[in-house]
Design a protein around this motif. Sequence first.
Motif, PDB file in Angstrom:
ATOM      1  N   PHE A   1       1.192 -11.606   5.484  1.00 33.85           N
ATOM      2  CA  PHE A   1       2.059 -10.947   6.463  1.00 33.85           C
ATOM      3  C   PHE A   1       3.400 -10.537   5.857  1.00 33.85           C
ATOM      4  O   PHE A   1       4.398 -10.393   6.567  1.00 33.85           O
ATOM      5  CB  PHE A   1       2.292 -11.877   7.662  1.00 33.85           C
ATOM      6  N   LEU A   2       3.441 -10.342   4.563  1.00 38.79           N
ATOM      7  CA  LEU A   2       4.670  -9.970   3.868  1.00 38.79           C
ATOM      8  C   LEU A   2       5.254  -8.681   4.448  1.00 38.79           C
ATOM      9  O   LEU A   2       4.540  -7.701   4.642  1.00 38.79           O
ATOM     10  CB  LEU A   2       4.366  -9.780   2.384  1.00 38.79           C
TER      11      LEU A   2
ATOM     12  N   GLN B   1      -2.545  -6.046  -1.853  1.00 37.70           N
ATOM     13  CA  GLN B   1      -3.624  -5.389  -1.122  1.00 37.70           C
ATOM     14  C   GLN B   1      -3.572  -5.760   0.360  1.00 37.70           C
ATOM     15  O   GLN B   1      -3.385  -6.921   0.723  1.00 37.70           O
ATOM     16  CB  GLN B   1      -4.986  -5.801  -1.683  1.00 37.70           C
ATOM     17  N   ALA B   2      -3.757  -4.760   1.202  1.00 37.09           N
ATOM     18  CA  ALA B   2      -3.880  -4.953   2.652  1.00 37.09           C
ATOM     19  C   ALA B   2      -2.694  -5.705   3.257  1.00 37.09           C
ATOM     20  O   ALA B   2      -2.858  -6.439   4.231  1.00 37.09           O
ATOM     21  CB  ALA B   2      -5.196  -5.657   2.985  1.00 37.09           C
ATOM     22  N   CYS B   3      -1.520  -5.527   2.678  1.00 40.79           N
ATOM     23  CA  CYS B   3      -0.304  -6.074   3.295  1.00 40.79           C
ATOM     24  C   CYS B   3       0.174  -5.056   4.323  1.00 40.79           C
ATOM     25  O   CYS B   3       1.084  -4.252   4.058  1.00 40.79           O
ATOM     26  CB  CYS B   3       0.755  -6.353   2.229  1.00 40.79           C
ATOM     27  N   LYS B   4      -0.438  -5.086   5.471  1.00 39.92           N
ATOM     28  CA  LYS B   4      -0.246  -4.032   6.473  1.00 39.92           C
ATOM     29  C   LYS B   4       1.082  -4.102   7.203  1.00 39.92           C
ATOM     30  O   LYS B   4       1.430  -3.198   7.961  1.00 39.92           O
ATOM     31  CB  LYS B   4      -1.412  -4.064   7.470  1.00 39.92           C
TER      32      LYS B   4
ATOM     33  N   SER C   1      -3.362  -1.286  -2.575  1.00 36.00           N
ATOM     34  CA  SER C   1      -4.584  -0.799  -1.932  1.00 36.00           C
ATOM     35  C   SER C   1      -4.696  -1.262  -0.481  1.00 36.00           C
ATOM     36  O   SER C   1      -4.262  -2.360  -0.126  1.00 36.00           O
ATOM     37  CB  SER C   1      -5.802  -1.277  -2.708  1.00 36.00           C
ATOM     38  N   TYR C   2      -5.263  -0.388   0.334  1.00 34.74           N
ATOM     39  CA  TYR C   2      -5.593  -0.687   1.735  1.00 34.74           C
ATOM     40  C   TYR C   2      -4.367  -1.022   2.576  1.00 34.74           C
ATOM     41  O   TYR C   2      -4.462  -1.729   3.576  1.00 34.74           O
ATOM     42  CB  TYR C   2      -6.631  -1.811   1.826  1.00 34.74           C
ATOM     43  N   GLY C   3      -3.225  -0.509   2.159  1.00 33.58           N
ATOM     44  CA  GLY C   3      -2.010  -0.722   2.928  1.00 33.58           C
ATOM     45  C   GLY C   3      -1.743   0.431   3.879  1.00 33.58           C
ATOM     46  O   GLY C   3      -2.501   1.400   3.968  1.00 33.58           O
ATOM     47  N   THR C   4      -0.617   0.346   4.592  1.00 33.01           N
ATOM     48  CA  THR C   4      -0.250   1.360   5.583  1.00 33.01           C
ATOM     49  C   THR C   4       1.111   1.979   5.287  1.00 33.01           C
ATOM     50  O   THR C   4       1.775   2.477   6.196  1.00 33.01           O
ATOM     51  CB  THR C   4      -0.246   0.736   6.991  1.00 33.01           C
TER      52      THR C   4
ATOM     53  N   ASN D   1      -5.959   2.386  -3.634  1.00 32.49           N
ATOM     54  CA  ASN D   1      -7.274   2.546  -3.023  1.00 32.49           C
ATOM     55  C   ASN D   1      -7.199   2.376  -1.510  1.00 32.49           C
ATOM     56  O   ASN D   1      -6.557   1.459  -0.996  1.00 32.49           O
ATOM     57  CB  ASN D   1      -8.260   1.517  -3.584  1.00 32.49           C
ATOM     58  N   GLY D   2      -7.864   3.265  -0.797  1.00 28.85           N
ATOM     59  CA  GLY D   2      -7.990   3.124   0.642  1.00 28.85           C
ATOM     60  C   GLY D   2      -6.705   3.263   1.422  1.00 28.85           C
ATOM     61  O   GLY D   2      -6.647   2.845   2.587  1.00 28.85           O
TER      62      GLY D   2
END
Length: 517
Positions: free
Chosen positions: A272-273, A292-295, A320-323, A345-346
Motif C-alpha cells: 500500500f505504498l 509492481q502493482a503498487c496501485k 509494472s501493473y501500476g496506475t 508492464n501492464g
Amino acid sequence: MPRLVDLRMHNCEGINATSMASLSQCFYLEALQLDFCWLLTSVTLDLPRLRHISLVNCRKIVELNLSSPALVSINITSCPILSRVDITSTALEKLVLQKQKSLTTITLQCLHLYEVDLTECESLTNSICEVFSEGGGCPMLNTLILDSCEKICLDGCDHLDRASFSPVGLCSLNLGICPHLTELEIIAPQMTSLELKGCGVLSQANIDCPQLHSLDASFCSLLNDDCLAAATAACPSIELLVLMSCTSIGPEGLLALQRLSNLTLLDLSYTFLTNLQPVIDSCPQLKVLKLQACKYLENSALIPLHRGRTLPKLCELDLSYGTLSQSAIEELLAWCPHLTHLSLNGCVNMHDLDWRFQASNSYSDSEPHRKQNKSDLRDDQIHVEGSPNRSLQHLNCVGCANIKKVVIPASAYCMSLSSLNLSLSANIQEVNLACLNLATLNLSNCVALEILKLDCPRLTSLLLQACGIEEQELECTIQSCNLLETLDVRFCPKVSSTSIAKLRLISPDLKRIFSSF
C-alpha cells in the motif's frame, strides 16, 4: 557371504524384515539395492563399509535404521508409509527425503552432513527443529529445505505452535510455503540466506542472523513494523530484501531500513505504498527497486528520483501493473537517464512512446515537471527529452493495451538500449526504431502491427509471433538488419510460405526462422 561387496535385490518379494539379520553378517558390503521389495517393513543395518543404499518403491517399509561411517549416498523414493529414519554416518554430506508424506521422526548423527531436503514431508512436526539445533548431530549443516512441510508447526494438536532454530550453523534456510507457521525464532550466526516466502500467517519472527545477506518474506502479510525493525537491528548485513505483499508494513517499518547500510535491492511490490520518502530517507545505496502493482503510489512519488537527485545509484526500477498517470511516466522517462532497466508492464495509463529529440528541449538544469508548452504534442504521447548520457539498456512494456505507436529515433540517444519487449501490447500499430545497439526486439502478439521500421544494425533477434504485419512490410524491414540471426513469425496470418523463402534470400545469415509452415 562375509566377503560380499555388492548386493542387488530388485523386486524380491520374499525379502522381509527378518532377512536383515543375514545381511548384518556381510561386513564387507559396500552397495545394497532393495528396490521394489514390497514385503519389507523395516531395515536395520550396522555395516562399517556400506557406502550406497537404495530403497525405491518399498511400499510397506515403516522404519529405516542405518549405522555406517562410510555411507555417502541414500536413495529413498516412493516409500509412502516410511515414518522413522535414523542415520549415523561420518561421510554422508547430502540427504534427500522428498515427498515422504508419512515421515514424522528423523534422528541424524552425521558430522559432515551439509544439505538436507525435506520437501513435501507433510507429517513433520516441531521435533524436526530439534534435529538441526545445537546438539542435534549435524554440526556442519548449512542448507535445509522444508518446502511445503505444512505441519512443521503442529505439535500433534489443533493449535499452532512455533518453530525454533536456536542456535544453528545453517548458512541457508528455505521454509517454502508453510501456511500454518505463526511464530519463528532463528539464531544463526553464519546464515546468509533466509526464505520465508508464503508463510502467510507468520506474525512473530525473531531473526538474529548478523551475516544475513538475503531475506525473502514475500506474502508474509502479517509481519509488521516491529518485526521488520527488530530484524534490521539484528541483521545489519542484509543486501537483498523482498517484502512483496507484506501489507502490514508501513512507513515506520521502512524507516528502520536505515540500519541496512548495504541494502541494494528492495522489493515492495503489491503493498500500500503511497510515496517513496521513507525509502529515499533510509536506502541511499539502493540499486534495484521493485514496485509492481503498487496501485496507491501517488503520481508525484517519482519526482525525487529525477536526475538522480535521490537514490543516485538506482539503476533498475519496476513499476509494472501500476496506475501512475501519463505525465508521471512521461517525466520518469525524460528525467531519469541513469536507469539501465525499466519495467512498465501492464501499465494501463501508458500511451504512445514518442522519443523524438529536440535540441531546444535537451536535458538541462531546468526540469519541466509540468511542461508549460505542450501544444505540439498530443495528450496521449510520451515525449522523452534526449540526453547523451542515457544509460537505458532494457525496457519492458509487456501488455500495455493503450500503446499504439512507438518511436525511438537516433536523436533520443538510447545508445545503450539492447533489449525492448513490447509483447502482448495488442493495439500497437507502428514501431519505428533507430537504436544502434538494440539486439533483441519482442513484438509477439502485437496483432495490430502494420508498420515496422528498424534502423538497428546490431539486431540479432526479432520476435513477431502472432503479429498482423504484412509480408511486404516484413521483407523491407529485415533488409537493414544485417546481423539478424533469429526471426519468429509463427502464427502471423499475413506471412505466407512463399514469403519465408524470400526472407531467407534477403537475409542469408539468418540461422533460425520459426514459422507455421
